[in-house]
Each structure stands twice: as structure tokens, then as C-alpha cells.
Design an enzyme around this catalytic site. Structure first.
Site, short mmCIF file in Angstrom:
data_model
loop_
_atom_site.label_atom_id
_atom_site.label_comp_id
_atom_site.label_asym_id
_atom_site.label_seq_id
_atom_site.Cartn_x
_atom_site.Cartn_y
_atom_site.Cartn_z
N PRO A 45 23.35 -25.05 -3.08
CA PRO A 45 22.97 -23.67 -3.34
C PRO A 45 24.17 -22.73 -3.20
O PRO A 45 25.15 -23.08 -2.55
CB PRO A 45 21.93 -23.36 -2.25
N LYS A 74 31.18 -24.04 -1.28
CA LYS A 74 31.79 -25.02 -2.19
C LYS A 74 33.21 -24.60 -2.57
O LYS A 74 34.13 -25.42 -2.51
CB LYS A 74 30.92 -25.17 -3.44
N GLU A 84 0.74 -4.34 9.89
CA GLU A 84 1.74 -5.25 10.46
C GLU A 84 1.19 -5.97 11.70
O GLU A 84 1.49 -7.14 11.92
CB GLU A 84 3.03 -4.50 10.81
N HIS A 91 -0.65 -9.01 10.63
CA HIS A 91 0.25 -10.15 10.39
C HIS A 91 0.64 -10.79 11.71
O HIS A 91 0.57 -12.02 11.89
CB HIS A 91 1.55 -9.69 9.72
N ASP A 126 2.09 -9.30 -0.13
CA ASP A 126 1.51 -10.39 0.67
C ASP A 126 0.77 -11.35 -0.25
O ASP A 126 0.90 -12.57 -0.13
CB ASP A 126 0.51 -9.83 1.69
#
Ligand code: ADP
Length: 514
Positions: free
Chosen positions: A201, A206, A423, A426, A498
């Protein structure tokens, strides 16, 4: 400037030829008068137009101010005067020119060539433009590729600058060893891999690795992005590749790094859209030809990077080409700690900063993310006017990196209250459901697109996910909507993202973000 000069000279010439500065236009009557008065010394006729000179300056006929000697006039066609006889009797020198003038051979040639000349000049100008903007094959060559200095901050990049991907380093150590002592391998009859493909990724280091290999071996490093090779004009890419390899061979042992090889190395025949197809193929073929042409002992090693190894043409991965594929993955916890340590080398850290802890709460982050995190923390410390970078800066920076920058949106109290309920929904479900990631942070400060955020990250890196875990993610994500439903009896658009997230988890895990 040359053009301006030519125009100036031409204009000057024309004016000198035709425009007698003090020649005025007079009536034929006036001309006749002067002729009969014996004032005309010579004339020059073309058709019915007569240019001439007086023997002495005469007052100008119209208003009498000033005098003239040179004149032009037009003889009316119906004039029946015997002009020739008069001229002769007055002893005027007469000259004439044919109405239609034969041009000289040279002038004819020049005029017929002029459009072509203009085209050639234009073409040269355009070619030079294109040349300056990136070369156009043999037409306007740009400078041959030069090795870039594989150094950062005036120091050569080495393996000490790379952390967290030790298994990859081990694979590349062999390449380094070969570049350092090619004769040992030659004596053994061993051939080195000509190409190494780094797959992983973006941001996993790299490019950094390729530089480090060059730095460790102390060899020149040529870097190119595969997309640079693709131009509008077919054949340019191939010629660039040839040049690049030729230069590298001159300085061998050397390393050629080709980034984003998938832009040209995509499996042939797979959908690649319109145009540029031939060019891609030619460029790829040229790379393959160059690699086949290595005798193996020249010491040019090609390192290519891609983040989509699966789309590559199998021809690229054949033995003798990129026969070594090294997968570079995001670092694990220990790796993240080591990367953070590298990127905070030059940063004055407060004693209570625990990099171990930072590494623990940043699963999934790549080397580039962590480098960015360390830099953000240092920037915040400067903003806060601190002498050292403390834990506070790190946690703020992490918040910024993970959740986006805080927005100074003025929220009405009612909205804040609603967001707070959302919140908490959650957070509650996230904490209550067994197997869910622990909740790290809850905020109702708007960030990015969200009005509030609940951040939960796993304790340890996860490499596979149980059904229970995925269910807990879905349940946690729906908690906000449920809380709004319980408290207000309605749900709002705040639950939109969500729902998107839940859908993507349910449909296929890899696409699920956050
Ligand atoms: P890629 O080429 O894989 O997209 P880069 O090599 O360009 O990633 O990485 C970008 C930056 O991230 C590097 O310059 C370096 O600062 C940092 N980085 C990435 N991986 C590592 C690592 N393993 N160790 C140290 N720094 C890293």
C-alpha cells in the site's frame, strides 16, 4: 527580437524605395504649369502615375507655405495634351517602368518559398516548446537522466532510516551485497535478480527502501515514475527508457527505481481506456528488452514499486525480470514504535512521551502516516510555544491525523446536545458489546465532515476478523442512530455516514473504513 529586426529592415527598405520624404502630391494642372514654365528636370512614369523632380524648389501650390522639389501626380486618361512633345521640348529626362513588372528569378523563388519558411520556423518554435516541456524523442532532446542523490538532509539514506519492515530489509540485503561485491557472485557463477518488485500500500516506505538500498551499497540511484514515460507521442517512452538504462549502465553498478510500474505494466489486453495503449505497450516492452539485455554481471538492478501487484502483466514477473516480489505491509506495533523513533530523532521529546503507547493506538497506520504524525506533533508544539513535544501534542496530532482538522463551526446548543447523545450511543454500545474495540475518544467538536466523532481502535493489530467482531462494529455504528431514536423519537441525517459504514462492513469487509 530577430523577427522585430527583420520587420524593421523591410519597412525601412520599402519606405526608402517608395516614400520620398519630401515628395508631395500635386494636381495635374500644377504639373502642367511647372512643365510649361520649364521647371521640371526629370520624370519617372508608371502607367498614368508620374513622379518627378523640379529644377529648383517651388512654393507649394495649396497654401503657399514651404517649397517642394519632388512630386507625384496623376495624369487623367482623357488628357489630350501632347505630353511627350512638351516633355521633349522642355528637355525633361523621361524614364518609365512597365505597369506589370516581371519579377527576377530570385525574387520569385523567395516569394514561393516564403510560406514554407514560415511553416518551418513555426515548427521549430513548437518543437522547442515541447522539448522544454518534457522532450519529444529525438526532435528536441532533453538532458539525459541523471542519478538523483539518494540522500535526505545531506545524509545518505540507509537501512537505519527504515524500520518496521525487517523481513523486507533482509531480502534486499542480498541485493546490497551483490552491488557491493559483484565479483564474489560472479566467481560463484551466481546471477543476481535483475529486478525486484516492491508491492504494498502507499506510504509503506517502498521508495525509501529503494533509496536505502542505493545508500547502503553506495551506488548511483536513478529514479523515475512510470507515468513520466507515457507521453502523447508514441515512441517517446521507449526512447526515454533506453536512455535511462544506457545512463545507468555507464555508471554501473547502479539502481534504477521505477515507481508506479502498474501504470505501464498492467496486464496487456485488460481495459486501459482509450489511447496511450500502444505507448504503454512499447514502453513496457522496452523495459523488458532492456532487462533481458542485462548480462547479469553488469550490476544494474531495477527496483520497481507498485501498490497493485495483482494487475501486473505476468510477463513482468517472469524469471530474469522482476522475479522477486517483496510485499511491503503496514508495520506492526513494534515496527510503528521503531518508525516513530526514527522520525522523532531530531525532535526534542518530553520525558513523559511514551512512543510505545502511541504505537499501540495507531494500528493500521503506515510509515508515511507515522512520519506525518510526528511532524504534526512537532508543529503543534511550536504553535503551543513549548520547548519540547509532549504527550498532549501527540494526542492532538493523532486526533488531527485520524479524524481530520477541527472546524470552527458555531453549533447551536440544540445541535450540540443531539450530537452528544448520538456519540454517547456509539460509545455505550462500543463499550458494552463484548469483543468490540475499546473506545479511545469521544468529541462533539466538528471535524472534517462529521459533527462529532467516537474513536475506537483495537488494542492489538488484527489480521483477521471474527464474525462477532464485525457484528460489534455494526452494532456500535448503529448506536448513534439508536440513541437519537430513544431520546428524540426521530433520527436525523447525522446518521448518514454511519449507515454507509455499516453497509460497507456488511457487504464486504475490505471496503469498510474507520
Ligand atoms: P511509498 O513509496 O511506499 O508510497 P514512501 O517510501 O514514499 O512510500 O514513504 C513516504 C515517507 O514515509 C518516507 O519518506 C518516510 O519518511 C516514511 N516512511 C514510510 N515507511 C517507513 C518506514 N518503514 N520506516 C521509516 N519511515 C518510513
Amino acid at each position: 527580437m530577430l523577427f522585430a529586426l527583420v520587420v524593421y529592415l523591410l519597412a525601412d527598405l520599402l519606405l526608402n524605395l517608395f516614400g520620398r520624404a519630401n515628395s508631395i502630391s500635386i494636381t495635374y494642372t500644377e504639373f502642367d504649369k511647372q512643365l510649361n514654365a520649364g521647371q521640371v528636370s526629370q520624370i519617372y512614369a508608371k502607367g498614368d502615375t508620374i513622379q518627378g523632380k523640379l529644377k529648383s524648389a517651388q512654393p507649394k501650390p495649396d497654401n503657399g507655405k514651404g517649397t517642394y522639389t519632388d512630386f507625384t501626380t496623376q495624369r487623367p486618361v482623357f488628357a489630350q495634351d501632347n505630353l511627350w512633345a512638351t516633355l521633349q521640348s522642355k528637355g525633361v529626362v523621361v524614364d518609365a517602368e512597365p505597369v506589370v513588372k516581371e519579377r527576377s528569378f530570385l525574387a520569385n523563388l523567395l516569394i514561393s518559398l516564403a510560406p514554407m519558411l514560415v511553416l518551418v520556423v513555426l515548427w521549430l518554435v513548437i518543437a522547442r516548446r515541447i522539448g522544454a516541456a518534457g522532450g519529444m524523442g529525438g526532435l528536441a532532446r532533453k538532458a539525459p537522466p541523471k542519478p538523483v542523490d539518494p540522500a535526505t538532509d545531506g545524509r545518505r539514506t540507509t537501512f537505519a532510516d527504515v524500520a518496521g519492515i525487517d523481513e523486507v530489509k533482509a531480502e534486499l540485503t542480498e541485493v546490497v551485497d551483490f552491488l557491493k561485491h559483484p565479483e564474489v557472485y560472479r566467481r560463484m557463477g551466481a546471477k543476481m535478480p535483475r529486478g525486484v518488485l516492491l508491492a504494498g500500500p502507499p506510504g509503506t516506505g517502498k521508495t525509501l527502501l529503494a533509496r536505502a538500498v542505493a545508500g547502503e551499497a553506495g551506488v548511483p540511484f536513478f529514479s523515475a515514475s512510470a507515468s513520466e514515460f507515457i507521453e502523447m507521442i508514441v515512441g517517446v517512452g521507449a526512447s526515454r527508457v533506453r536512455e535511462l538504462f544506457a545512463e545507468a549502465r555507464k555508471l554501473a553498478p547502479a539502481i534504477i527505481f521505477i515507481d508506479e510500474i502498474d501504470t505501464i505494466g498492467r496486464a496487456r489486453g485488460s481495459g486501459s481506456g482509450m489511447g496511450g495503449h500502444d505507448e504503454r505497450e512499447q514502453t513496457l516492452n522496452q523495459i523488458l528488452t532492456e532487462m533481458d539485455g542485462f548480462s547479469g554481471s553488469e550490476g544494474v538492478v531495477v527496483i520497481a514499486a507498485t501498490n497493485r501487484a495483482e494487475v501486473l502483466d505476468p510477463a513482468l514477473l517472469r524469471p530474469g525480470r522482476f522475479d522477486r516480489t517483496v510485499t511491503v505491509s503496514p508495520p506492526d506495533r513494534e515496527g510503528r514504535r521503531a518508525i516513530l523513533a526514527i522520525h522523532t530523532r531530531g525532535v526534542p521529546l518530553a520525558a513523559d512521551v511514551d512512543l510505545e503507547q502511541v504505537a499501540r493506538i495507531t494500528p493500521g497506520m503506515t510509515g508515511a502516516d507515522l512520519a506525518n504524525l510526528a511532524n504534526e506533533a512537532a508543529l503543534l508544539a511550536v504553535k503551543h510555544g513549548r520547548e519540547q513535544v509532549g504527550p498532549r501534542e501527540f494526542s492532538d496530532a493523532l486526533e488531527k491525523v485520524q479524524l481530520g482538522a477541527a472546524r470552527s463551526l458555531v453549533m447551536p446548543p440544540e445541535e450540540r446536545r443531539r450530537t452528544a447523545y448520538h456519540e454517547s450511543g456509539h460509545a455505550l454500545l462500543g463499550m458494552l458489546h463484548p469483543g468490540a474495540d475499546p473506545v479511545r475518544k469521544i468529541t462533539i467538536v466538528p471535524r472534517g465532515r462529521a459533527l462529532g466523532v467516537t474513536l475506537s481502535t483495537p488494542d492489538a493489530d488484527r489480521y483477521s476478523y471474527t464474525e462477532e467482531y464485525l457484528r460489534s462494529r455494526i452494532i456500535g455504528a448503529l448506536g448513534g442512530m439508536a440513541a437519537e431514536q430513544v431520546v428524540y423519537g426521530v433520527i436525523t441525517t447525522g446518521a448518514e455516514s454511519d449507515l454507509e459504514q455499516v453497509t460497507s462492513i456488511a457487504r464486504g469487509w475490505p471496503g469498510a473504513g474507520g
